[in-house]
Design a protein around this motif. Structure first.
Motif, PDB file in Angstrom:
ATOM      1  N   PHE A   6      -0.636 -10.399 -70.346  1.00  0.00           N
ATOM      2  CA  PHE A   6      -0.103  -9.579 -71.332  1.00  0.00           C
ATOM      3  C   PHE A   6      -0.275  -8.346 -72.251  1.00  0.00           C
ATOM      4  CE2 PHE A   6       1.535 -14.229 -73.268  1.00  0.00           C
ATOM      5  CZ  PHE A   6       1.253 -15.039 -71.791  1.00  0.00           C
ATOM      6  N   TYR A   7       0.249  -7.682 -72.405  1.00  0.00           N
ATOM      7  CA  TYR A   7      -0.383  -6.156 -72.736  1.00  0.00           C
ATOM      8  C   TYR A   7      -0.445  -6.129 -74.610  1.00  0.00           C
ATOM      9  CZ  TYR A   7       1.927  -5.885 -68.553  1.00  0.00           C
ATOM     10  OH  TYR A   7       2.109  -5.771 -66.882  1.00  0.00           O
ATOM     11  N   PHE A   8      -1.712  -5.768 -74.538  1.00  0.00           N
ATOM     12  CA  PHE A   8      -2.369  -5.744 -76.190  1.00  0.00           C
ATOM     13  C   PHE A   8      -2.457  -4.237 -77.198  1.00  0.00           C
ATOM     14  CE2 PHE A   8      -4.008 -10.007 -77.091  1.00  0.00           C
ATOM     15  CZ  PHE A   8      -3.986 -10.558 -75.528  1.00  0.00           C
ATOM     16  N   GLY A   9      -2.259  -4.081 -77.534  1.00  0.00           N
ATOM     17  CA  GLY A   9      -1.654  -2.819 -78.740  1.00  0.00           C
ATOM     18  C   GLY A   9      -3.704  -3.261 -78.774  1.00  0.00           C
ATOM     19  N   THR A  10      -4.494  -1.201 -79.819  1.00  0.00           N
ATOM     20  CA  THR A  10      -5.340  -1.622 -80.005  1.00  0.00           C
ATOM     21  C   THR A  10      -5.521  -1.980 -81.194  1.00  0.00           C
ATOM     22  OG1 THR A  10      -4.185   0.409 -80.948  1.00  0.00           O
ATOM     23  CG2 THR A  10      -5.206   1.014 -78.381  1.00  0.00           C
ATOM     24  N   GLY A  11      -5.249  -2.805 -81.534  1.00  0.00           N
ATOM     25  CA  GLY A  11      -5.715  -3.672 -83.455  1.00  0.00           C
ATOM     26  C   GLY A  11      -5.607  -2.449 -84.341  1.00  0.00           C
ATOM     27  N   THR A  12      -5.117  -3.495 -85.393  1.00  0.00           N
ATOM     28  CA  THR A  12      -5.073  -2.334 -86.622  1.00  0.00           C
ATOM     29  C   THR A  12      -6.010  -3.668 -87.814  1.00  0.00           C
ATOM     30  OG1 THR A  12      -3.261  -2.270 -86.615  1.00  0.00           O
ATOM     31  CG2 THR A  12      -3.722  -2.349 -89.206  1.00  0.00           C
ATOM     32  N   ALA A  24     -15.074  -4.809 -76.532  1.00  0.00           N
ATOM     33  CA  ALA A  24     -16.357  -3.674 -77.272  1.00  0.00           C
ATOM     34  C   ALA A  24     -16.117  -3.359 -78.135  1.00  0.00           C
ATOM     35  CB  ALA A  24     -16.199  -2.426 -76.124  1.00  0.00           C
ATOM     36  N   ALA A  25     -17.398  -2.988 -78.704  1.00  0.00           N
ATOM     37  CA  ALA A  25     -17.563  -3.574 -80.567  1.00  0.00           C
ATOM     38  C   ALA A  25     -16.481  -2.521 -80.996  1.00  0.00           C
ATOM     39  CB  ALA A  25     -19.050  -2.952 -80.938  1.00  0.00           C
ATOM     40  N   GLY A  26     -15.801  -3.203 -81.884  1.00  0.00           N
ATOM     41  CA  GLY A  26     -14.898  -2.356 -82.145  1.00  0.00           C
ATOM     42  C   GLY A  26     -14.104  -2.041 -81.795  1.00  0.00           C
ATOM     43  N   ARG A  27     -13.550  -2.525 -80.465  1.00  0.00           N
ATOM     44  CA  ARG A  27     -12.170  -1.875 -79.979  1.00  0.00           C
ATOM     45  C   ARG A  27     -11.990  -2.916 -79.353  1.00  0.00           C
ATOM     46  NH1 ARG A  27     -14.957   2.312 -76.063  1.00  0.00           N
ATOM     47  NH2 ARG A  27     -11.720   2.768 -76.002  1.00  0.00           N
ATOM     48  N   GLY A  28     -10.411  -2.541 -78.997  1.00  0.00           N
ATOM     49  CA  GLY A  28      -9.365  -3.442 -78.270  1.00  0.00           C
ATOM     50  C   GLY A  28      -9.690  -4.250 -77.554  1.00  0.00           C
ATOM     51  N   LEU A  29      -8.868  -5.255 -76.600  1.00  0.00           N
ATOM     52  CA  LEU A  29      -9.117  -5.933 -75.583  1.00  0.00           C
ATOM     53  C   LEU A  29      -8.332  -5.705 -74.632  1.00  0.00           C
ATOM     54  CD1 LEU A  29      -8.765  -7.972 -77.827  1.00  0.00           C
ATOM     55  CD2 LEU A  29      -7.890  -9.791 -76.294  1.00  0.00           C
ATOM     56  N   GLN A  30      -9.841  -5.650 -73.032  1.00  0.00           N
ATOM     57  CA  GLN A  30      -9.280  -5.489 -72.015  1.00  0.00           C
ATOM     58  C   GLN A  30      -9.575  -6.699 -71.555  1.00  0.00           C
ATOM     59  OE1 GLN A  30     -13.448  -3.588 -70.264  1.00  0.00           O
ATOM     60  NE2 GLN A  30     -12.020  -2.149 -68.573  1.00  0.00           N
ATOM     61  N   LEU A  31      -7.870  -6.790 -69.883  1.00  0.00           N
ATOM     62  CA  LEU A  31      -8.133  -7.686 -69.398  1.00  0.00           C
ATOM     63  C   LEU A  31      -8.830  -7.712 -68.108  1.00  0.00           C
ATOM     64  CD1 LEU A  31      -6.739 -10.664 -68.181  1.00  0.00           C
ATOM     65  CD2 LEU A  31      -4.383  -8.433 -67.554  1.00  0.00           C
ATOM     66  N   LEU A  32      -9.425  -8.762 -67.959  1.00  0.00           N
ATOM     67  CA  LEU A  32     -10.698  -8.223 -67.001  1.00  0.00           C
ATOM     68  C   LEU A  32     -10.519  -8.958 -65.286  1.00  0.00           C
ATOM     69  CD1 LEU A  32     -13.685  -9.497 -68.211  1.00  0.00           C
ATOM     70  CD2 LEU A  32     -12.995  -6.858 -67.807  1.00  0.00           C
ATOM     71  N   PHE A  33      -9.736 -10.386 -65.066  1.00  0.00           N
ATOM     72  CA  PHE A  33      -8.652 -10.725 -64.637  1.00  0.00           C
ATOM     73  C   PHE A  33      -8.405 -12.096 -65.265  1.00  0.00           C
ATOM     74  CE2 PHE A  33     -12.545  -9.465 -61.415  1.00  0.00           C
ATOM     75  CZ  PHE A  33     -13.362  -9.144 -62.488  1.00  0.00           C
ATOM     76  N   PHE A  81     -17.787  -8.998 -76.594  1.00  0.00           N
ATOM     77  CA  PHE A  81     -17.565  -9.696 -76.851  1.00  0.00           C
ATOM     78  C   PHE A  81     -16.317 -10.341 -75.276  1.00  0.00           C
ATOM     79  CE2 PHE A  81     -17.059 -13.265 -79.449  1.00  0.00           C
ATOM     80  CZ  PHE A  81     -16.524 -13.486 -80.253  1.00  0.00           C
ATOM     81  N   TYR A  82     -16.131 -11.439 -74.836  1.00  0.00           N
ATOM     82  CA  TYR A  82     -15.572 -11.709 -73.329  1.00  0.00           C
ATOM     83  C   TYR A  82     -15.247 -13.175 -74.046  1.00  0.00           C
ATOM     84  CZ  TYR A  82     -18.758  -9.059 -70.728  1.00  0.00           C
ATOM     85  OH  TYR A  82     -18.892  -7.869 -70.397  1.00  0.00           O
ATOM     86  N   LEU A  83     -14.058 -12.895 -74.033  1.00  0.00           N
ATOM     87  CA  LEU A  83     -13.300 -14.097 -74.874  1.00  0.00           C
ATOM     88  C   LEU A  83     -12.138 -14.219 -72.894  1.00  0.00           C
ATOM     89  CD1 LEU A  83     -11.629 -11.931 -77.337  1.00  0.00           C
ATOM     90  CD2 LEU A  83     -12.345 -14.381 -77.827  1.00  0.00           C
ATOM     91  N   CYS A  84     -12.136 -16.084 -73.226  1.00  0.00           N
ATOM     92  CA  CYS A  84     -11.281 -16.320 -72.170  1.00  0.00           C
ATOM     93  C   CYS A  84      -9.650 -17.105 -72.897  1.00  0.00           C
ATOM     94  CB  CYS A  84     -11.920 -18.145 -71.437  1.00  0.00           C
ATOM     95  SG  CYS A  84     -10.999 -18.702 -70.997  1.00  0.00           S
ATOM     96  N   ALA A  85      -8.789 -16.910 -72.077  1.00  0.00           N
ATOM     97  CA  ALA A  85      -8.034 -17.357 -72.401  1.00  0.00           C
ATOM     98  C   ALA A  85      -6.902 -18.238 -71.303  1.00  0.00           C
ATOM     99  CB  ALA A  85      -7.144 -16.160 -73.183  1.00  0.00           C
ATOM    100  N   TRP A  86      -5.650 -19.118 -72.123  1.00  0.00           N
ATOM    101  CA  TRP A  86      -5.012 -19.759 -70.935  1.00  0.00           C
ATOM    102  C   TRP A  86      -3.165 -19.761 -71.717  1.00  0.00           C
ATOM    103  CZ3 TRP A  86      -1.765 -23.655 -71.706  1.00  0.00           C
ATOM    104  CH2 TRP A  86      -1.559 -24.819 -72.945  1.00  0.00           C
ATOM    105  N   ALA A  87      -2.348 -19.800 -71.023  1.00  0.00           N
ATOM    106  CA  ALA A  87      -0.782 -19.099 -71.041  1.00  0.00           C
ATOM    107  C   ALA A  87      -0.092 -20.737 -70.248  1.00  0.00           C
ATOM    108  CB  ALA A  87      -0.526 -18.423 -71.228  1.00  0.00           C
ATOM    109  N   ARG A  88       0.902 -21.193 -70.340  1.00  0.00           N
ATOM    110  CA  ARG A  88       1.949 -21.653 -69.766  1.00  0.00           C
ATOM    111  C   ARG A  88       2.209 -21.159 -68.654  1.00  0.00           C
ATOM    112  NH1 ARG A  88       2.210 -24.350 -74.486  1.00  0.00           N
ATOM    113  NH2 ARG A  88       1.221 -26.938 -74.660  1.00  0.00           N
ATOM    114  N   PRO A  89       2.326 -21.470 -66.839  1.00  0.00           N
ATOM    115  CA  PRO A  89       2.699 -20.670 -66.231  1.00  0.00           C
ATOM    116  C   PRO A  89       4.367 -20.272 -67.148  1.00  0.00           C
ATOM    117  CG  PRO A  89       2.433 -22.659 -65.531  1.00  0.00           C
ATOM    118  CD  PRO A  89       2.079 -22.003 -67.043  1.00  0.00           C
ATOM    119  N   PRO A  90       5.316 -18.906 -66.301  1.00  0.00           N
ATOM    120  CA  PRO A  90       6.348 -18.386 -66.670  1.00  0.00           C
ATOM    121  C   PRO A  90       7.830 -19.770 -66.032  1.00  0.00           C
ATOM    122  CG  PRO A  90       5.731 -17.534 -65.314  1.00  0.00           C
ATOM    123  CD  PRO A  90       4.534 -17.653 -65.718  1.00  0.00           C
TER     124      PRO A  90
END
Lengths: 113, 116
Positions: free
Chosen positions: A101-107, B39-48, B88-97
């Motif tokens: 999933f590809y995220f935007g930078t947020g608003t 990171a503070a005030g930033r978007g989400l970065q996929l780690l794994f 801030f570390y977030l875990c997520a799940w999704a059904r496989p395609p």
């Protein structure tokens, strides 16, 4: 490759006025698109999703979004902002493999009383 | 219904100490699992992300690692934390395609990590 661009990093509206959060996508196939909301120090909550069905998608809390293929847009709207809508909003596109999933930078939405 | 748990909710660790964050999902089987950092005030970065037990894809080279010892368990680890690992570390799940159903992501409540 897939990507989304959120055109505004910050949006400020008065309570009771309409909300418009803009998102453009890039995809070589028919995309699946999502909007999420994040309140401070919380996880992300799904607002709505588009998956090739109706182009006007209704979500929770009065939000809706319209998929416009000709404009490659998926803007999020709400007729009347509430104070509780103040949060960070993310536009997301799913990869063609479905695994990423590809995220935007947020608003960041501020609602002025 | 499905639920996703993360713990701990908050964590303060000194530089150079190890890290272990855990994520578990209930109410579904064979989910895709994801770790993100914000990171503070930033978007989400996929780690794994992981499509199955023992299958881990790393998106960003760094001193973090992930493991999936069980179908619905996803662990984020580090042997030695850096100041830059705060976030801030977030875990997520999704059904496989291949499930044939729509598969948005569902997120856990997150872990706030401060490295001092």
């Amino acid at each position: 490759a897939q990507s989304v661009t959120q055109l505004d990093s910050h949006v400020s509206v008065s309570e009771g006025t309409p909300v418009l959060l803009r998102c453009n996508y890039s995809s070589s196939y028919s995309p699946s698109l999502f909007w999420y909301v994040q309140h401070p120090n919380k996880g992300l909550q799904l607002l709505l999703k588009y998956t090739s069905a109706a182009t006007l998608v209704k979500g929770i809390n009065g939000f809706e979004a319209e998929f416009k293929k000709s404009e490659t847009s998926f803007h999020l709207t709400k007729p009347s902002a509430h104070m509780s809508d103040a949060a960070e909003y993310f536009c997301v596109v799913r990869s063609n493999t479905g695994n990423q999933f590809y995220f935007g930078t947020g608003t960041s939405l501020t609602v002025i009383p | 219904s499905q639920t996703i748990h993360q713990w701990p909710a908050t964590l303060v660790q000194p530089v150079g100490s190890p890290l272990s964050l855990e994520c578990t999902v209930e109410g579904t089987s064979n989910p895709n699992l994801y770790w993100y950092r914000q990171a503070a005030g930033r978007g989400l970065q996929l780690l794994f992300y992981s499509v199955g037990i023992g299958q881990i894809s790393s998106e960003v080279p760094q001193n973090l690692s992930a493991s999936r010892p069980q179908d619905r368990q996803f662990i984020l680890s580090s042997k030695k934390l850096l100041l830059s690992d705060s976030g801030f570390y977030l875990c997520a799940w999704a059904r496989p395609p291949t499930s044939g159903s729509s598969y948005e992501q569902y997120f856990g409540p997150g872990t706030r990590l401060t490295v001092t």
